[in-house]
Write an enzyme that holds these catalytic residues in place. Structure first.
Site, PDB file in Angstrom:
ATOM      1  N   THR A  15      42.217  40.643  41.349  1.00  0.00           N
ATOM      2  CA  THR A  15      43.611  40.192  41.326  1.00  0.00           C
ATOM      3  C   THR A  15      44.021  39.549  42.642  1.00  0.00           C
ATOM      4  OG1 THR A  15      44.259  41.813  39.683  1.00  0.00           O
ATOM      5  CG2 THR A  15      45.998  41.041  41.134  1.00  0.00           C
ATOM      6  N   SER A  62      36.295  43.268  38.958  1.00  0.00           N
ATOM      7  CA  SER A  62      35.435  44.403  39.334  1.00  0.00           C
ATOM      8  C   SER A  62      35.108  45.304  38.147  1.00  0.00           C
ATOM      9  CB  SER A  62      36.081  45.203  40.459  1.00  0.00           C
ATOM     10  OG  SER A  62      37.179  45.963  40.002  1.00  0.00           O
ATOM     11  N   THR A  95      40.811  45.707  42.038  1.00  0.00           N
ATOM     12  CA  THR A  95      41.224  47.096  42.280  1.00  0.00           C
ATOM     13  C   THR A  95      40.628  48.095  41.286  1.00  0.00           C
ATOM     14  OG1 THR A  95      43.211  46.788  40.936  1.00  0.00           O
ATOM     15  CG2 THR A  95      43.440  46.442  43.310  1.00  0.00           C
ATOM     16  N   ASP A  96      40.159  47.593  40.127  1.00  0.00           N
ATOM     17  CA  ASP A  96      39.750  48.526  39.069  1.00  0.00           C
ATOM     18  C   ASP A  96      38.640  49.483  39.503  1.00  0.00           C
ATOM     19  OD1 ASP A  96      41.621  47.403  37.457  1.00  0.00           O
ATOM     20  OD2 ASP A  96      40.217  46.524  36.022  1.00  0.00           O
TER      21      ASP A  96
HETATM   22  C1  SIN Z   1      42.557  43.991  39.886  1.00  0.00           C
HETATM   23  O1  SIN Z   1      41.959  43.433  40.767  1.00  0.00           O
HETATM   24  O2  SIN Z   1      43.649  44.542  40.148  1.00  0.00           O
HETATM   25  C2  SIN Z   1      42.104  44.107  38.473  1.00  0.00           C
HETATM   26  C3  SIN Z   1      40.882  43.366  38.128  1.00  0.00           C
HETATM   27  C4  SIN Z   1      39.680  43.764  38.931  1.00  0.00           C
HETATM   28  O3  SIN Z   1      39.454  44.919  39.229  1.00  0.00           O
HETATM   29  O4  SIN Z   1      38.912  42.853  39.276  1.00  0.00           O
END
Ligand code: SIN
Length: 331
Positions: A15, A62, A95-96
């Site tokens: 993200t 991710s 973040t995942d």
């Molecule tokens: C994010 O980055 O918040 C969600 C998608 C990911 O983990 O790549």
């Protein structure tokens, strides 16, 4: 010591590299489209913190990161850290599964230099995006002398977390990241302030070195619930070498599954009882006779971190269940 630290910023997507059609798109947007150079170009003040060099290692969400991705990221970060001209690394990441990659680096890098993993809950294009401030904070932390020898760190929402403890606990809010025992510190006006240290062994104190690794064991996670049956469990853990059972409460295992897991352990598959609550310890020989069944338990590691730790522990103690159990209490 240099006037300004030399920091390498490695981009992998997520993200933080996303773009929405409008600024109102805080949760629906295209992920992993901006390069790390494009992200930084929108942050002119960042050059006051450090001399930056950038690399685009990956460009993907991710949720796709498998063992090969972990090894690739680990090897690259390790290689970069060996350069005497480099003082620290910032890894931008979705973040995942950020907490898993960060924990993997925390346990396998052999360097005292700061490594900071950072993501964002809203893309740079969104209203009140956290992308620029999180990245600014991550670079500030990586560039600061007080961040050395802390293991891998995660910066989110003005907080500095240890990779061992941090977890994503919300699907869309800015304050998605937390650690069960609190953050190690804060980022205040572009300066880290630490109040606590990670106590469990990490980086130079572990027995694993990323440079030596070519493969990781297949370890699956099964999410426990009362109606889980053998067929559903088999479908989510085929040909596995070890299985983390994310049980209810204190790692409880539903009755219909116990015999299956006992048999799996007899057949050489490591079975680890964890808790789907994501917090607290699982007590060995508490809810189940783990000694009799040949099972392992986590200490306080949530299932996704237990998986990372077990994959590493199996490199050094493949079939030694005593040594594997000890790893959960040491790291
Ligand atoms: C994010 O980055 O918040 C969600 C998608 C990911 O983990 O790549």
């Amino acid at each position: 010591m240099r006037d300004k630290a030399n920091i390498v910023v490695i981009g992998t997507g997520g993200t933080i590299a996303g773009r929405g059609e409008t600024s109102a798109n805080t949760s629906a947007y295209a992920c992993s489209v901006l390069t790390i150079d494009e992200i930084l170009a929108a942050m002119p003040d960042v050059s006051s913190l450090a001399n930056l060099r950038t690399e685009q290692l990956l460009q993907t969400g991710s949720e796709n990161f498998d063992n090969e991705h972990l090894l690739k990221i680990g090897r690259r970060v390790s290689h970069v850290l060996k350069d005497d001209e480099v003082d620290g690394v910032v890894l931008t990441h979705g973040t995942d599964t950020l907490e898993e990659t960060a924990y993997f680096l925390h346990l396998t890098l052999k360097s005292l230099k700061p490594v900071v993993v950072v993501g964002a809950m809203r893309p740079p294009s969104a209203m009140s995006s956290d992308a620029a401030l999180n990245l600014y904070g991550a670079i500030a932390v990586a560039a600061h002398r007080s961040s050395w020898a802390r293991g891998t760190l995660v910066v989110a929402n003005d907080e500095i977390h240890t990779a061992r403890d941090v977890m994503k606990r919300h699907s869309f809010k800015l304050e998605a990241f937390c650690s069960p025992y609190g953050p190690l510190g804060y980022v205040v006006e572009g300066q880290p302030r630490f109040y606590r240290l990670p106590l469990r062994d990490h980086t130079v104190a572990t027995q694993w070195t990323i440079d030596d690794m070519t493969e990781l064991a297949k370890v699956d996670i099964v999410f426990g619930y009362g109606a889980l049956d053998g067929a559903a469990m088999a479908a989510s853990s085929s040909n596995t070498q070890a299985l983390i059972y994310a049980g209810t409460g204190n790692g409880n295992v539903s009755q219909g599954i116990v015999a299956r897991l006992v048999e799996a352990a007899r057949n050489g598959v490591h079975v680890v009882r964890a808790s789907r609550t994501g917090n607290g310890v699982v007590v060995r020989n508490g809810a189940q006779p783990d000694d009799d069944y040949g099972w392992l338990v986590v200490d306080d590691q949530p299932p996704q971190k237990a998986r990372i730790l077990l994959m590493l522990a199996m490199l050094s103690a493949q079939d030694d269940r005593g040594a594997l159990q000890a790893a959960f209490y040491r790291y």
